[in-house]
Structures are given as structure tokens and as C-alpha cells.
Write an enzyme that holds these catalytic residues in place. Sequence first.
Site, PDB file in Angstrom:
ATOM      1  N   ARG A 121       0.859  -1.195   0.000  1.00  0.00           N
ATOM      2  CA  ARG A 121       0.000   0.000   0.000  1.00  0.00           C
ATOM      3  C   ARG A 121       0.889   1.236   0.000  1.00  0.00           C
ATOM      4  NH1 ARG A 121      -3.584   0.119   5.144  1.00  0.00           N
ATOM      5  NH2 ARG A 121      -4.336  -1.783   4.127  1.00  0.00           N
ATOM      6  N   HIS A 166       1.770  -2.042   5.648  1.00  0.00           N
ATOM      7  CA  HIS A 166       1.564  -2.394   4.238  1.00  0.00           C
ATOM      8  C   HIS A 166       2.551  -1.662   3.325  1.00  0.00           C
ATOM      9  CE1 HIS A 166      -2.248  -4.761   4.191  1.00  0.00           C
ATOM     10  NE2 HIS A 166      -2.503  -4.112   5.315  1.00  0.00           N
ATOM     11  N   ASP A 173      -3.574  -8.266   3.336  1.00  0.00           N
ATOM     12  CA  ASP A 173      -4.889  -8.613   3.870  1.00  0.00           C
ATOM     13  C   ASP A 173      -5.459  -9.701   2.969  1.00  0.00           C
ATOM     14  OD1 ASP A 173      -4.526  -6.511   5.652  1.00  0.00           O
ATOM     15  OD2 ASP A 173      -5.703  -5.100   4.454  1.00  0.00           O
ATOM     16  N   GLU A 255      -7.120  -7.865  13.662  1.00  0.00           N
ATOM     17  CA  GLU A 255      -7.710  -8.019  12.334  1.00  0.00           C
ATOM     18  C   GLU A 255      -7.457  -9.439  11.815  1.00  0.00           C
ATOM     19  OE1 GLU A 255      -6.969  -3.346  10.974  1.00  0.00           O
ATOM     20  OE2 GLU A 255      -5.873  -4.962   9.965  1.00  0.00           O
ATOM     21  N   HIS A 258      -5.234  -9.694   8.504  1.00  0.00           N
ATOM     22  CA  HIS A 258      -3.977  -8.946   8.387  1.00  0.00           C
ATOM     23  C   HIS A 258      -2.780  -9.795   8.813  1.00  0.00           C
ATOM     24  CE1 HIS A 258      -1.798  -4.911   8.966  1.00  0.00           C
ATOM     25  NE2 HIS A 258      -0.955  -5.808   9.446  1.00  0.00           N
TER      26      HIS A 258
END
Length: 283
Positions: A121, A166, A173, A255, A258
Site C-alpha cells: 500500500r 503495508h 490482507d 484483524e 492482516h
Amino acid sequence: MPRFTRGFTPSFTPKFTPRFTAALRALALPLAALLAVSAPAPAQARAEPKAPKEFVALSDVDPTILQEIRYYTPHNFTGHPVDGYREPLCVLTRPAAEALHKAQRSLLRRGYTLKVYDCYRPQRAVNDFVEWAEDLDDQSMKGEFYPDVDKTRLFEDGYIAEKSGHSRGSTLDLTIVKLPAVPTRPYVPGEKLVPCYAPKDQRFPDNSVDMGTGYDCFDTLSHTLDPRIQGAQRANRLLLKDTLESLGFVNLAEEWWHYTYKPELFPDTYFDFPVSRRSLRGH
């Protein structure tokens, strides 16, 4: 002196003396220099950063892993395609991609496949998240992704941060899909939203096995080992967790989706190259 009517071109050509012509030239030179200094420089396209050679497209390592890159689409908590996602592409450091390939081989033998929602990301995407979180008037996706969380608490509760693992390239994810995979219909902006923790047959359709919540659900039910998640939902979470952790991935406890591959190649670097094939060219 004759009078000229509109559209009439005079038949004579004015003549200037050499002294007058020289004066005009002397005036023109400094004027041209002034215009050259004051004229704006031509705009140049900003050179985009490129990915280091250690980054790869996941599909080049394992083309069988499904990809549903949510931030390329408006179906995410911001409600818009996120800055920096030029293509729906999973990009990872090579060690993370190769470990994921091993996990996929294990799951395929059991009748499942992995599906990634997000991988590398860029920092500009994280900045986009921060800007969205600071705009308290934008609540368009609250009904699905954070129905019980006040948007003023997104930073304090840890759902949004100014940096993300990320961006270092080894975090992703993902979920598990039962084979044969049924296609997931696209999200239609403006459609009725259902809470991400609703029963699976009521929330937005996803071909993932039932994990108890949808992806990116801002709720404590998303905690991987939340005791309220039992039965098949818990078994599905543990299948993903056990498979990935046996190959060097570490789960973020808050999460279920994740995971980070350890050790990271770039533990202290937050990259900002766009998510695209072009960022990987030249490797």
C-alpha cells in the site's frame, strides 16, 4: 492625409530612417530579455518512484491466488478508489510472495484457495485514509464498515494511522475461498449498506468462507480470537492463521485478515511507488 474606410488596405509602405530602426532594435533587446525571465518554465511531469527489485507482482509468483483489490474500487470504508492504486494488482516483496505461494499449495490440496484484498500500500494511499478520517462530514460508508464506531475515534481506537506496515511491502490482507470459487458481484455505489458483522447471508456478498465479519470491519468482532466467534467461523479463522503462521507470517490480533511476513526486507522503509505494473518495470 487620405481617410481609410474599414477593410481598405493603404497602398503605401511606411519608411523608417536608419536611426529610428536602430532605436527600435535597442528597445526590443531588453524587452525580449525581460519576457524570457518572467515567462513560466514549461511544466514537467513528476517522475514517479519505482519499486525496488525485491518487489514482485504476486500473480507472477502464483497466478492461482485470487485477487480482489478493494482499494482500487469504491467498495471500501472511504467510498472511493484510493489514491495510488493504478491497477487491481497485488505487489509484495519476493520472500512474502513465495511464502504465500507455499500456503496456497497447502490450501489447494484441501479444496481452498487464498484471496488477497490488499498487499503493498503506497504512502499516498495511507495519506488518503488520513484525509478521509479527518473529514467528519463524509460518513457515506459508515453503515457497512464502522456502524458502531464514532468517526471522531478512528485514530484513537487505532483503525486509522499515519503509517502502515503495508507500505513496507511484506504485509497483506487476505482470506480463504472454498473451491470452486463463485464470482463476487461488483459493488454498486449508493446501494443499501448492511453492517459488516451481520450474518453472512445478509451482508455484502463475498465468496470468502464465513469469517464472522466482512473485510475491513471496524469492530472488535474482527479480533482474530474474539471469544464471541465460534463454530465454523472460528475454524475458518484458525485455518488461515495456522496455515500462514507455519510459513513465517504473523497475524495482527485486531484483524483476522492482516498478516506480515517475517523477517521483513524493509522493516523501516515506507514506500510510495504506485500500485501498477509500470512501477515494477526494469527489474
